[in-house]
Design a protein around this motif. Structure first.
Motif, PDB file in Angstrom:
ATOM      1  N   GLY A  19      -4.121 -20.534   4.005  1.00 23.71           N
ATOM      2  CA  GLY A  19      -3.261 -21.600   3.509  1.00 23.71           C
ATOM      3  C   GLY A  19      -2.722 -21.306   2.131  1.00 23.71           C
ATOM      4  N   GLN A  20      -2.971 -22.214   1.171  1.00 20.70           N
ATOM      5  CA  GLN A  20      -2.428 -22.095  -0.173  1.00 20.70           C
ATOM      6  C   GLN A  20      -3.424 -21.529  -1.180  1.00 20.70           C
ATOM      7  N   LYS A  21      -4.580 -21.067  -0.732  1.00 16.78           N
ATOM      8  CA  LYS A  21      -5.572 -20.511  -1.648  1.00 16.78           C
ATOM      9  C   LYS A  21      -5.278 -19.042  -1.919  1.00 16.78           C
ATOM     10  N   ILE A  22      -5.233 -18.667  -3.193  1.00 21.59           N
ATOM     11  CA  ILE A  22      -4.915 -17.291  -3.586  1.00 21.59           C
ATOM     12  C   ILE A  22      -6.111 -16.382  -3.387  1.00 21.59           C
ATOM     13  N   ALA A  23      -5.881 -15.279  -2.724  1.00 22.22           N
ATOM     14  CA  ALA A  23      -6.930 -14.269  -2.542  1.00 22.22           C
ATOM     15  C   ALA A  23      -6.908 -13.259  -3.676  1.00 22.22           C
ATOM     16  N   LYS A  24      -5.690 -12.808  -4.031  1.00 24.50           N
ATOM     17  CA  LYS A  24      -5.593 -11.840  -5.126  1.00 24.50           C
ATOM     18  C   LYS A  24      -4.142 -11.698  -5.565  1.00 24.50           C
ATOM     19  N   THR A  25      -3.969 -11.068  -6.724  1.00 25.52           N
ATOM     20  CA  THR A  25      -2.643 -10.738  -7.234  1.00 25.52           C
ATOM     21  C   THR A  25      -2.333  -9.297  -6.858  1.00 25.52           C
ATOM     22  N   LEU A  26      -1.146  -9.080  -6.316  1.00 28.62           N
ATOM     23  CA  LEU A  26      -0.755  -7.753  -5.866  1.00 28.62           C
ATOM     24  C   LEU A  26      -0.058  -6.972  -6.982  1.00 28.62           C
ATOM     25  N   VAL A  27      -0.142  -5.664  -6.919  1.00 29.61           N
ATOM     26  CA  VAL A  27       0.519  -4.807  -7.913  1.00 29.61           C
ATOM     27  C   VAL A  27       1.994  -4.702  -7.539  1.00 29.61           C
ATOM     28  N   ARG A  28       2.852  -5.353  -8.303  1.00 30.98           N
ATOM     29  CA  ARG A  28       4.267  -5.431  -7.928  1.00 30.98           C
ATOM     30  C   ARG A  28       5.054  -4.163  -8.232  1.00 30.98           C
ATOM     31  N   SER A  29       4.501  -3.264  -9.033  1.00 32.99           N
ATOM     32  CA  SER A  29       5.253  -2.057  -9.430  1.00 32.99           C
ATOM     33  C   SER A  29       5.596  -1.180  -8.233  1.00 32.99           C
ATOM     34  N   GLN A  30       4.847  -1.343  -7.137  1.00 35.49           N
ATOM     35  CA  GLN A  30       5.108  -0.543  -5.944  1.00 35.49           C
ATOM     36  C   GLN A  30       5.647  -1.381  -4.791  1.00 35.49           C
ATOM     37  N   MET A  31       6.111  -2.586  -5.098  1.00 39.20           N
ATOM     38  CA  MET A  31       6.588  -3.488  -4.050  1.00 39.20           C
ATOM     39  C   MET A  31       8.100  -3.671  -4.133  1.00 39.20           C
ATOM     40  N   TRP A  32       8.728  -3.713  -2.970  1.00 36.34           N
ATOM     41  CA  TRP A  32      10.176  -3.850  -2.874  1.00 36.34           C
ATOM     42  C   TRP A  32      10.528  -4.920  -1.841  1.00 36.34           C
ATOM     43  N   HIS A  33      11.643  -5.603  -2.067  1.00 38.80           N
ATOM     44  CA  HIS A  33      12.231  -6.466  -1.047  1.00 38.80           C
ATOM     45  C   HIS A  33      13.084  -5.593  -0.125  1.00 38.80           C
ATOM     46  N   ALA A  34      12.809  -5.620   1.160  1.00 40.74           N
ATOM     47  CA  ALA A  34      13.607  -4.849   2.120  1.00 40.74           C
ATOM     48  C   ALA A  34      14.880  -5.619   2.448  1.00 40.74           C
ATOM     49  N   LEU A  35      16.017  -4.947   2.311  1.00 37.99           N
ATOM     50  CA  LEU A  35      17.323  -5.527   2.594  1.00 37.99           C
ATOM     51  C   LEU A  35      17.959  -4.768   3.755  1.00 37.99           C
ATOM     52  N   THR A  36      19.210  -5.048   4.028  1.00 41.16           N
ATOM     53  CA  THR A  36      19.995  -4.255   4.977  1.00 41.16           C
ATOM     54  C   THR A  36      21.356  -3.998   4.342  1.00 41.16           C
ATOM     55  N   PRO A  37      22.083  -2.964   4.812  1.00 44.27           N
ATOM     56  CA  PRO A  37      21.821  -2.132   5.975  1.00 44.27           C
ATOM     57  C   PRO A  37      20.596  -1.250   5.819  1.00 44.27           C
TER      58      PRO A  37
END
Length: 242
Positions: free
Chosen positions: A149-167
Motif C-alpha cells: 500500500g502506502q508504506k515506504i519500504a526504501k528509497t531508491l538510488v535515482r542516479s541510475q533510474m530513467w523514465h522510459a519514453l517513446t519512440p
C-alpha cells in the motif's frame, strides 16, 4: 547527420480505450485545436525527414478512425490489434516486411509532443551502435519503493533510474522474436525494451526532452495543448522545436 536515403516505419498502437481519461471515447480521439491526439501524433512523426510511413494498430471495434484525416493519408495504413498493447504492437510488427524494413520504431499514440531532434538522436544512436534504444529521461525526484500500500519500504538510488519514453527503436526481426517469446513464456511486457531485455538484447538510453509527455490523465490534455502551442511558437520564431 541522418542518411536520408534510409527511411523508417513507425508502429503506433492505438487500440486502447484509455479508461483513466474518464471519457466516452478512446483518448487518442480526444481533440486539441480541432484535431485528434492521434492526428497530432502521426503528423508529427510523418513530418520527420526519416519517417516514410506509419502503421496504426486499431481495435476491431474502432468507430472513429474513418472520420479522421489519417484515413486518406497514403503514408498511413492500419491493422487490427489485440487485447493488450503488446498484442497490438506485435500485430503491427508482423504486418511489416522485415527484409525491406530491418529497423522499426514504436511510438505511443498519446505522445503528440515528441520532438524531431529527439527522434533523430534515437535513430542515429541505434544505427551507430547497431542495437536498439529508447528515448528516456533521467529521474529527477526522489524515488520511493512501497512494501504494501502506502508504506515506504526504501528509497531508491535515482542516479541510475530513467523514465522510459517513446519512440523505441529496434531491429524488426529481433523485436518480433522477443515479444513472441515473452508472450509464450508469460513474461510481463510493459514496453518494447522490456521484451528485448528479457532475452538478452542490448537496449540503449537516449536522453530526450521532458515535454514528450503521454496523455493519460484528464489534466494532461491541457498540458499537451500548452506544449504544442509553445512548440509552434518556437517554430514560427525560428527556434525550431527540436
Amino acid at each position: 547527420m541522418l542518411n536520408l536515403a534510409e527511411k523508417f516505419c513507425v508502429v503506433v498502437p492505438a487500440a486502447g480505450v484509455g479508461k483513466r481519461m474518464l471519457t466516452s471515447c478512446p483518448k487518442q480521439y480526444l481533440t486539441i485545436a480541432n484535431h485528434t491526439i492521434l492526428e497530432h501524433t502521426v503528423q508529427r512523426l510523418l513530418s520527420h525527414e526519416a519517417i516514410a510511413n506509419v502503421v496504426i494498430v486499431l481495435s476491431a471495434q474502432d468507430e472513429y478512425f474513418a472520420t479522421t484525416s489519417l484515413a486518406n493519408n497514403q503514408a498511413v495504413r492500419t491493422v487490427i490489434g489485440g487485447k493488450e498493447r503488446v498484442d497490438s504492437v506485435l500485430a503491427g510488427l508482423k504486418s511489416l516486411d522485415a527484409a525491406q524494413q530491418p529497423w522499426v520504431l514504436v511510438h505511443d499514440a498519446a505522445r503528440p509532443c515528441v520532438r524531431h531532434q529527439d527522434i533523430s538522436r534515437l535513430i542515429q544512436y541505434c544505427l551507430a551502435n547497431d542495437h536498439g534504444g529508447i528515448l528516456a529521461m533521467p529521474v529527477r525526484d526522489t524515488m520511493k519503493q512501497s512494501q504494501c500500500g502506502q508504506k515506504i519500504a526504501k528509497t531508491l538510488v535515482r542516479s541510475q533510474m530513467w523514465h522510459a519514453l517513446t519512440p523505441q527503436m529496434f531491429k524488426t526481426t529481433e523485436l518480433i522474436q522477443a515479444i513472441s517469446a515473452a508472450l509464450a513464456n508469460n513474461i510481463t511486457i510493459t514496453d518494447e525494451s522490456s521484451a528485448m531485455e528479457a532475452f538478452g538484447y542490448s537496449s540503449g538510453l537516449v536522453n530526450a526532452s521532458g515535454d514528450n509527455i503521454k496523455i493519460t490523465q484528464p489534466e494532461d490534455l491541457q498540458l499537451a495543448e500548452f506544449i504544442l502551442n509553445q512548440q509552434k511558437i518556437n517554430l514560427s520564431s525560428g527556434a525550431l522545436c527540436e
